[in-house]
Design a protein around this motif. Sequence first.
Motif, PDB file in Angstrom:
ATOM      1  N   MET A 184      12.919 -52.878 -32.287  1.00 45.40           N
ATOM      2  CA  MET A 184      14.147 -52.308 -31.728  1.00 45.40           C
ATOM      3  C   MET A 184      14.330 -52.749 -30.282  1.00 45.40           C
ATOM      4  SD  MET A 184      14.091 -48.458 -33.205  1.00 45.40           S
ATOM      5  CE  MET A 184      14.063 -48.194 -34.958  1.00 45.40           C
ATOM      6  N   MET A 185      15.544 -52.975 -29.906  1.00 43.02           N
ATOM      7  CA  MET A 185      15.776 -53.429 -28.551  1.00 43.02           C
ATOM      8  C   MET A 185      16.032 -52.249 -27.643  1.00 43.02           C
ATOM      9  SD  MET A 185      19.510 -55.073 -29.189  1.00 43.02           S
ATOM     10  CE  MET A 185      20.812 -54.149 -29.960  1.00 43.02           C
ATOM     11  N   GLU A 186      15.995 -52.515 -26.343  1.00 40.96           N
ATOM     12  CA  GLU A 186      16.065 -51.439 -25.359  1.00 40.96           C
ATOM     13  C   GLU A 186      17.458 -50.858 -25.277  1.00 40.96           C
ATOM     14  OE1 GLU A 186      14.857 -50.725 -20.687  1.00 40.96           O
ATOM     15  OE2 GLU A 186      14.890 -52.728 -21.563  1.00 40.96           O
ATOM     16  N   SER A 187      17.551 -49.560 -25.084  1.00 44.85           N
ATOM     17  CA  SER A 187      18.849 -48.884 -24.973  1.00 44.85           C
ATOM     18  C   SER A 187      19.587 -49.364 -23.745  1.00 44.85           C
ATOM     19  CB  SER A 187      18.655 -47.369 -24.903  1.00 44.85           C
ATOM     20  OG  SER A 187      18.039 -46.911 -26.066  1.00 44.85           O
ATOM     21  N   GLN A 188      20.897 -49.414 -23.837  1.00 51.28           N
ATOM     22  CA  GLN A 188      21.719 -49.811 -22.710  1.00 51.28           C
ATOM     23  C   GLN A 188      22.191 -48.583 -21.953  1.00 51.28           C
ATOM     24  OE1 GLN A 188      22.185 -52.986 -21.866  1.00 51.28           O
ATOM     25  NE2 GLN A 188      20.819 -53.526 -23.531  1.00 51.28           N
ATOM     26  N   PRO A 189      22.459 -48.706 -20.657  1.00 56.03           N
ATOM     27  CA  PRO A 189      22.948 -47.570 -19.883  1.00 56.03           C
ATOM     28  C   PRO A 189      24.243 -47.056 -20.462  1.00 56.03           C
ATOM     29  CG  PRO A 189      22.231 -49.344 -18.443  1.00 56.03           C
ATOM     30  CD  PRO A 189      22.207 -49.896 -19.841  1.00 56.03           C
ATOM     31  N   LEU A 190      24.389 -45.730 -20.476  1.00 61.75           N
ATOM     32  CA  LEU A 190      25.531 -45.125 -21.146  1.00 61.75           C
ATOM     33  C   LEU A 190      26.811 -45.193 -20.336  1.00 61.75           C
ATOM     34  CD1 LEU A 190      23.875 -42.012 -22.721  1.00 61.75           C
ATOM     35  CD2 LEU A 190      24.320 -44.232 -23.717  1.00 61.75           C
ATOM     36  N   GLN A 191      26.702 -45.610 -19.048  1.00 65.41           N
ATOM     37  CA  GLN A 191      27.930 -45.639 -18.271  1.00 65.41           C
ATOM     38  C   GLN A 191      28.806 -46.834 -18.591  1.00 65.41           C
ATOM     39  OE1 GLN A 191      24.916 -45.586 -17.069  1.00 65.41           O
ATOM     40  NE2 GLN A 191      24.575 -46.937 -15.325  1.00 65.41           N
ATOM     41  N   GLU A 192      28.248 -47.880 -19.257  1.00 63.59           N
ATOM     42  CA  GLU A 192      29.017 -49.077 -19.496  1.00 63.59           C
ATOM     43  C   GLU A 192      30.184 -48.867 -20.455  1.00 63.59           C
ATOM     44  OE1 GLU A 192      26.370 -52.111 -20.633  1.00 63.59           O
ATOM     45  OE2 GLU A 192      25.306 -52.148 -18.713  1.00 63.59           O
ATOM     46  N   PRO A 193      30.009 -48.165 -21.606  1.00 63.80           N
ATOM     47  CA  PRO A 193      31.121 -48.021 -22.530  1.00 63.80           C
ATOM     48  C   PRO A 193      32.290 -47.267 -21.958  1.00 63.80           C
ATOM     49  CG  PRO A 193      29.059 -47.514 -23.625  1.00 63.80           C
ATOM     50  CD  PRO A 193      28.782 -47.610 -22.173  1.00 63.80           C
ATOM     51  N   THR A 194      32.083 -46.310 -21.068  1.00 68.53           N
ATOM     52  CA  THR A 194      33.173 -45.492 -20.546  1.00 68.53           C
ATOM     53  C   THR A 194      33.753 -46.055 -19.270  1.00 68.53           C
ATOM     54  OG1 THR A 194      31.588 -44.139 -19.364  1.00 68.53           O
ATOM     55  CG2 THR A 194      32.243 -43.401 -21.554  1.00 68.53           C
ATOM     56  N   ALA A 195      33.072 -47.017 -18.638  1.00 71.95           N
ATOM     57  CA  ALA A 195      33.560 -47.525 -17.367  1.00 71.95           C
ATOM     58  C   ALA A 195      34.750 -48.440 -17.557  1.00 71.95           C
ATOM     59  CB  ALA A 195      32.442 -48.270 -16.631  1.00 71.95           C
ATOM     60  N   ALA A 196      34.915 -49.025 -18.747  1.00 71.00           N
ATOM     61  CA  ALA A 196      35.961 -50.000 -18.956  1.00 71.00           C
ATOM     62  C   ALA A 196      37.329 -49.346 -19.003  1.00 71.00           C
ATOM     63  CB  ALA A 196      35.715 -50.758 -20.259  1.00 71.00           C
ATOM     64  N   ALA A 197      37.430 -48.119 -19.485  1.00 72.20           N
ATOM     65  CA  ALA A 197      38.729 -47.475 -19.625  1.00 72.20           C
ATOM     66  C   ALA A 197      38.652 -46.031 -19.188  1.00 72.20           C
ATOM     67  CB  ALA A 197      39.201 -47.559 -21.078  1.00 72.20           C
ATOM     68  N   PRO A 198      38.564 -45.771 -17.869  1.00 71.32           N
ATOM     69  CA  PRO A 198      38.477 -44.397 -17.398  1.00 71.32           C
ATOM     70  C   PRO A 198      39.784 -43.672 -17.591  1.00 71.32           C
ATOM     71  CG  PRO A 198      38.667 -45.911 -15.547  1.00 71.32           C
ATOM     72  CD  PRO A 198      38.535 -46.753 -16.766  1.00 71.32           C
ATOM     73  N   ALA A 199      39.683 -42.373 -17.852  1.00 77.80           N
ATOM     74  CA  ALA A 199      40.880 -41.559 -17.996  1.00 77.80           C
ATOM     75  C   ALA A 199      41.431 -41.218 -16.628  1.00 77.80           C
ATOM     76  CB  ALA A 199      40.556 -40.278 -18.776  1.00 77.80           C
ATOM     77  N   ALA A 200      42.626 -40.651 -16.625  1.00 74.18           N
ATOM     78  CA  ALA A 200      43.253 -40.298 -15.368  1.00 74.18           C
ATOM     79  C   ALA A 200      42.610 -39.080 -14.766  1.00 74.18           C
ATOM     80  CB  ALA A 200      44.756 -40.020 -15.612  1.00 74.18           C
ATOM     81  N   GLY A 201      42.879 -38.856 -13.478  1.00 71.35           N
ATOM     82  CA  GLY A 201      42.409 -37.641 -12.817  1.00 71.35           C
ATOM     83  C   GLY A 201      40.952 -37.670 -12.511  1.00 71.35           C
ATOM     84  N   GLU A 202      40.222 -36.674 -13.029  1.00 66.96           N
ATOM     85  CA  GLU A 202      38.818 -36.488 -12.688  1.00 66.96           C
ATOM     86  C   GLU A 202      37.962 -37.644 -13.137  1.00 66.96           C
ATOM     87  OE1 GLU A 202      38.225 -31.710 -12.741  1.00 66.96           O
ATOM     88  OE2 GLU A 202      37.958 -32.847 -14.574  1.00 66.96           O
ATOM     89  N   GLU A 203      38.167 -38.176 -14.338  1.00 68.80           N
ATOM     90  CA  GLU A 203      37.312 -39.223 -14.837  1.00 68.80           C
ATOM     91  C   GLU A 203      37.440 -40.469 -13.995  1.00 68.80           C
ATOM     92  OE1 GLU A 203      37.520 -37.811 -19.496  1.00 68.80           O
ATOM     93  OE2 GLU A 203      37.876 -39.882 -18.921  1.00 68.80           O
ATOM     94  N   ALA A 204      38.624 -40.758 -13.499  1.00 65.93           N
ATOM     95  CA  ALA A 204      38.789 -41.909 -12.629  1.00 65.93           C
ATOM     96  C   ALA A 204      38.156 -41.682 -11.279  1.00 65.93           C
ATOM     97  CB  ALA A 204      40.277 -42.220 -12.460  1.00 65.93           C
ATOM     98  N   GLY A 212      12.720 -39.776 -25.670  1.00 63.96           N
ATOM     99  CA  GLY A 212      13.012 -40.705 -24.584  1.00 63.96           C
ATOM    100  C   GLY A 212      14.213 -41.587 -24.832  1.00 63.96           C
ATOM    101  N   LYS A 213      14.467 -41.938 -26.100  1.00 64.96           N
ATOM    102  CA  LYS A 213      15.606 -42.816 -26.380  1.00 64.96           C
ATOM    103  C   LYS A 213      16.947 -42.132 -26.104  1.00 64.96           C
ATOM    104  CE  LYS A 213      16.054 -41.803 -31.358  1.00 64.96           C
ATOM    105  NZ  LYS A 213      17.435 -41.331 -31.305  1.00 64.96           N
ATOM    106  N   ASP A 214      16.962 -40.802 -26.079  1.00 63.99           N
ATOM    107  CA  ASP A 214      18.183 -40.070 -25.741  1.00 63.99           C
ATOM    108  C   ASP A 214      18.258 -39.717 -24.259  1.00 63.99           C
ATOM    109  OD1 ASP A 214      19.110 -40.044 -28.388  1.00 63.99           O
ATOM    110  OD2 ASP A 214      17.977 -38.235 -28.858  1.00 63.99           O
ATOM    111  N   ILE A 215      17.109 -39.553 -23.612  1.00 62.82           N
ATOM    112  CA  ILE A 215      17.084 -39.069 -22.231  1.00 62.82           C
ATOM    113  C   ILE A 215      17.098 -40.201 -21.214  1.00 62.82           C
ATOM    114  CG2 ILE A 215      15.759 -37.727 -20.551  1.00 62.82           C
ATOM    115  CD1 ILE A 215      14.659 -36.100 -22.884  1.00 62.82           C
ATOM    116  N   GLU A 216      16.246 -41.199 -21.402  1.00 64.16           N
ATOM    117  CA  GLU A 216      16.118 -42.245 -20.381  1.00 64.16           C
ATOM    118  C   GLU A 216      17.412 -43.015 -20.112  1.00 64.16           C
ATOM    119  OE1 GLU A 216      13.714 -46.366 -19.369  1.00 64.16           O
ATOM    120  OE2 GLU A 216      13.110 -45.190 -21.115  1.00 64.16           O
ATOM    121  N   PRO A 217      18.215 -43.388 -21.151  1.00 69.46           N
ATOM    122  CA  PRO A 217      19.458 -44.102 -20.844  1.00 69.46           C
ATOM    123  C   PRO A 217      20.417 -43.308 -19.968  1.00 69.46           C
ATOM    124  CG  PRO A 217      18.901 -44.348 -23.156  1.00 69.46           C
ATOM    125  CD  PRO A 217      17.964 -43.312 -22.600  1.00 69.46           C
ATOM    126  N   VAL A 218      20.340 -41.985 -20.018  1.00 65.28           N
ATOM    127  CA  VAL A 218      21.227 -41.148 -19.196  1.00 65.28           C
ATOM    128  C   VAL A 218      20.691 -41.046 -17.773  1.00 65.28           C
ATOM    129  CG1 VAL A 218      22.319 -38.884 -18.985  1.00 65.28           C
ATOM    130  CG2 VAL A 218      21.858 -39.843 -21.243  1.00 65.28           C
TER     131      VAL A 218
END
Length: 306
Positions: A1-21, A100-106
């Motif tokens: 299995m390959m290493e988990s990717q940081p979770l911020q990448e999928p949401t950084a491409a299309a931030p929502a308006a207001g608080e998320e931006a 760890g696979k759920d905690i470390e990427p966060v």
Amino acid sequence: MMESQPLQEPTAAAPAAGEEAAGAPPAVVPGKEFTRTCKGLVVVLIGGYVLLQLLPSSLNYLAIIPSKTIPYVWTVFTAGYIEQVLPGAIGSSLGLLFCGKDIEPVWGRKEFLKFIILVNSICGVLAFCFAIGLYYVTGKESFLVTPLSGFHGCLAGFLVALKQLLPNLELPMCFFWKIKAKWMPFFVVCFSSIMAFIVPDSINFLPTLVSGMYVSWLYLRYFQRNPLTGLRGDPSDDFSFPSLFPAAMRMLCARSRPSEVALPVSDPTKASRRRERGERVLEERLAGDHAADTEAPARGHGTAED
């Protein structure tokens, strides 16, 4: 299995308006891959067990033996990584990989390792103090000479972290039975307490489990700094100390609330909004993954017919 990717990448491409931006943290999504850090720590746990089999005398210098801890002070830091029996080494390794696979990427690798070192070290100190206290109360010298070690205190801390990050994640217990992550800390404490009466030797594990849970909750509640937002702690009601218990028992923990307010933490309203937004995106992400998995076989079948 390959290493988990940081979770911020999928949401950084299309931030929502207001608080998320404005820099809100990304949604927490269950990890799918075992991380490199967890694999390395598994090597440490298995290596510690193998070392004890090859050199049994090394237990005196790596595990906490209360009567020898004063000259061998370093054992309160090393004991957390030493498993004395094979089931313990296997169980700790599996728990480390799957939690760890759920905690470390966060959190990131640095914060993940910091959490492990902190919880294991404090659990070592508390295990030593508890053994000394039992000796003075009972007068049994066995509490002074019994080696204390194991990764179970940190595993208990991982359960508290999963309650914070993925409270509705269903964890398999045995065969068809699953339990949500938010109830796992309470379940483990109850199960360990019952086992302490059935198997007297297992009482040595109970203080480490309880201290691991409380130390991890205390750190996550008040002191952990989110590297993405700069906020410290998690003041939301969903992560208060009474929330660790079923609703029927929370009234017994009500007195803990004044002490929580006294410590400087982030705005609870913002924390609640972040949690709700994260759970909403989590549901959408899981639904998208399920749709992709079902469409793949259909496309393959259509290609074969052509």
